[in-house]
Design an enzyme around this catalytic site. Structure first.
Site, short mmCIF file in Angstrom:
data_model
loop_
_atom_site.label_atom_id
_atom_site.label_comp_id
_atom_site.label_asym_id
_atom_site.label_seq_id
_atom_site.Cartn_x
_atom_site.Cartn_y
_atom_site.Cartn_z
N GLN A 164 6.28 -8.81 10.81
CA GLN A 164 6.00 -7.47 10.28
C GLN A 164 5.75 -6.38 11.31
OE1 GLN A 164 3.38 -7.00 6.63
NE2 GLN A 164 2.02 -6.20 8.19
N GLU A 208 4.78 2.39 8.48
CA GLU A 208 3.64 2.67 9.36
C GLU A 208 4.05 3.46 10.60
OE1 GLU A 208 1.24 -0.77 10.11
OE2 GLU A 208 0.61 -0.89 8.02
N ASP A 245 1.92 -8.84 14.58
CA ASP A 245 1.40 -9.23 13.27
C ASP A 245 2.55 -9.90 12.54
OD1 ASP A 245 0.37 -9.61 10.78
OD2 ASP A 245 0.01 -7.50 10.32
N ASP A 315 -5.82 -12.02 9.03
CA ASP A 315 -5.81 -10.88 8.10
C ASP A 315 -5.73 -11.44 6.68
OD1 ASP A 315 -5.27 -8.60 6.60
OD2 ASP A 315 -3.28 -8.26 7.44
N LYS A 340 -10.37 -4.95 6.77
CA LYS A 340 -9.81 -3.92 5.90
C LYS A 340 -10.76 -3.75 4.73
CE LYS A 340 -4.86 -4.93 6.61
NZ LYS A 340 -3.81 -5.88 6.15
N SER A 370 -0.83 -0.21 4.95
CA SER A 370 0.48 0.42 5.06
C SER A 370 0.59 1.63 4.11
CB SER A 370 1.58 -0.59 4.79
OG SER A 370 1.35 -1.29 3.60
P1 PGA Z 1 -0.47 -4.06 4.56
O1 PGA Z 1 -0.09 -4.38 6.05
O2 PGA Z 1 -1.39 -2.91 4.54
O3 PGA Z 1 0.84 -3.79 3.91
O4 PGA Z 1 -1.12 -5.31 4.00
C1 PGA Z 1 -0.98 -4.26 7.12
C2 PGA Z 1 -1.20 -5.59 7.79
O5 PGA Z 1 -0.65 -6.62 7.38
O6 PGA Z 1 -1.97 -5.65 8.74
ZN ZN Z 2 -1.60 -8.01 8.85
#
Ligand code: PGA
Ligand code: ZN
Length: 433
Positions: A164, A208, A245, A315, A340, A370
């Site tokens: 990703q 992003e 990531d 994560d 998060k 994201s």
């Molecule tokens: P997401 O990606 O906000 O789409 O989950 C961010 C990440 O995986 O760190």
């Molecule tokens: Zn992540």
């Protein structure tokens, strides 16, 4: 009169950076101070994270949040009005109780987080300060080392490649401003390198702000970041390194890892061998979600094999939940945690998770999602909690720069220090002290 008593809570639908609705809320205190927030939303969300509430149906392709907004005004507001916003834990406990009584089909994590953050922002304003200082208490504020997205794949870039994020970590910088300047140079050079190689899509930006390139392999993305670091006049490994990531949950199915862009299907052990090879060939300081969210055995194996060579960040594995972090610590899974706040749903509970991680010797990375908005408070969380690192995407797109700009503002206007989470990086090791 208690000036920080919550007097009014309002909520409405706003838009996020993907053009989807999100919950916005405004909390007003008796003394007149207010806090307004819009909540973020993930695309590669873990299945164990706190659930946001979406309306379904035709409106906004099913992404509407009218029910979540009603959860704020009809369920949470009556539960928190009259409480002292300066008492974050009390406010959050009332929000959690209200959610439990009403059920998650009426109050989503997007409802709870909106009020939790807005009340904290209002309390900080009432105290005549900002969220970073309000959370940090006395002493100089510690600015995080930024990790900046350069190449995007997976769910953020139409699955051009499977992994990703390929990021740059400017760990040799002496200040946050210098770190951002270096990162911007790398991002810019990456566009030029990709254009020279014939990638017309190098002028476009992914969710992003990174480059969404149809590269031949995932490893090619690492090579491109290293090349861009060099083209920016920086020494790879010494001044700036790569972070990955993998978001491996996204390409895990039926007990195996499916690298569709490369036409390969790997067992956890084989994927770990791939990662080890990358660590041999490239300066990599961290790999986030190298394995899937419930592959605890794989996580144990990779931690045993690679923990001394790079950070292994959970994560989707930990989803900012205390019980999953505690299991990871007990079973030696990972060396670091992504934080998060919307995976958790409440500010005080998130604070408890990051404190527990720090006490266990884990490194911590505060992260945006994201799907973001122009709000910048996630930067205040990273600073206030002394997270050490902040991950909010690239140097492109205003919902990303809002956060970097907030840290730059703090550096320019406040007494601060700058985190150095990878003191040994130049010597080729990020081993924990
Ligand atoms: P997401 O990606 O906000 O789409 O989950 C961010 C990440 O995986 O760190
Ligand atoms: Zn992540």
């Amino acid at each position: 009169m208690i000036r920080s008593r919550i007097e009014q809570v309002q909520a409405w639908e706003a838009l996020d950076s993907r053009g989807r609705p999100t919950v916005a809320a405004r909390v007003q205190l008796a003394g007149g101070a207010t806090g307004t927030t819009r909540v973020p939303s993930g695309a590669s969300a873990g299945s164990h994270e706190a659930k946001e509430l979406r309306d379904g149906g035709d409106r906004y392709q099913g992404y509407g949040v009218r029910a979540a907004v009603a959860g704020v005004t009809e369920v949470i507001a009556p539960a928190v009005i009259g409480l002292d916003a300066a008492e974050l834990i009390t406010v959050d406990a009332a929000i959690a109780d209200a959610q439990q009584d009403a059920g998650e089909d009426r109050v989503g994590a997007n409802s709870t987080l909106a009020v939790s953050i807005a009340s904290a922002l209002a309390a900080a304003a009432e105290a005549g300060t900002d969220l970073a200082r309000w959370l940090a208490g006395d002493g100089p504020l510690q600015l995080p080392l930024p990790m900046i997205n350069i190449v995007s794949g997976g769910a953020h870039a139409g699955s051009a490649i499977d992994l990703q994020d390929f990021l740059v970590v400017p760990h040799g910088a002496d200040s946050f401003a210098e770190a951002i300047e270096w990162a911007q140079a790398v991002r810019q050079r990456a566009t030029e390198v990709a254009q020279r190689r014939g990638f017309a899509e190098a002028v476009l930006v992914a969710d992003e702000g990174g480059l969404g390139l149809r590269l031949d392999s995932n490893e090619a993305a690492i090579g491109l970041v290293v090349e861009a670091i060099e083209a920016a006049g920086l020494t790879p490994g010494e001044q700036a390194s790569v972070a990955i990531d993998a978001a491996a949950t996204e390409f895990y199915a039926d007990g195996a890892y499916h690298l569709a862009a490369e036409g390969r299907v790997l067992a956890a052990e084989e994927l770990i061998t791939d990662y080890a090879g990358w660590l041999d060939r490239y300066p990599i300081v961290s790999i986030e979600d190298p394995l899937a969210e419930d592959d605890w055995a794989g996580w144990q194996l990779i931690t045993e094999r690679l923990a001394g060579r790079c950070d292994l960040i959970g994560d989707d594995l930990f989803v900012t939940q205390r019980d999953r972090l505690d299991r990871g610590i007990a079973e030696h899974c990972g060396t670091s945690i992504l934080i998060k706040v919307n995976q958790n749903g409440l500010l005080s509970r998130t604070q408890d998770v990051i404190r527990a991680a720090q006490q266990a010797g884990f490194r911590t990375v505060v992260s945006a999602r994201s799907g973001e908005t122009e709000d910048a408070w996630v930067a205040d969380l990273a600073v206030g909690w002394r997270a050490g690192q902040l991950k909010v995407g690239s140097t492109h797109r205003s919902e990303r720069t809002a956060k970097w700009n907030r840290v730059l503002e703090l550096e320019a206007t406040t007494d601060t220090t700058f985190a150095h989470p990878f003191p040994g990086a130049a010597e080729g090791s990020v081993r924990l002290a």
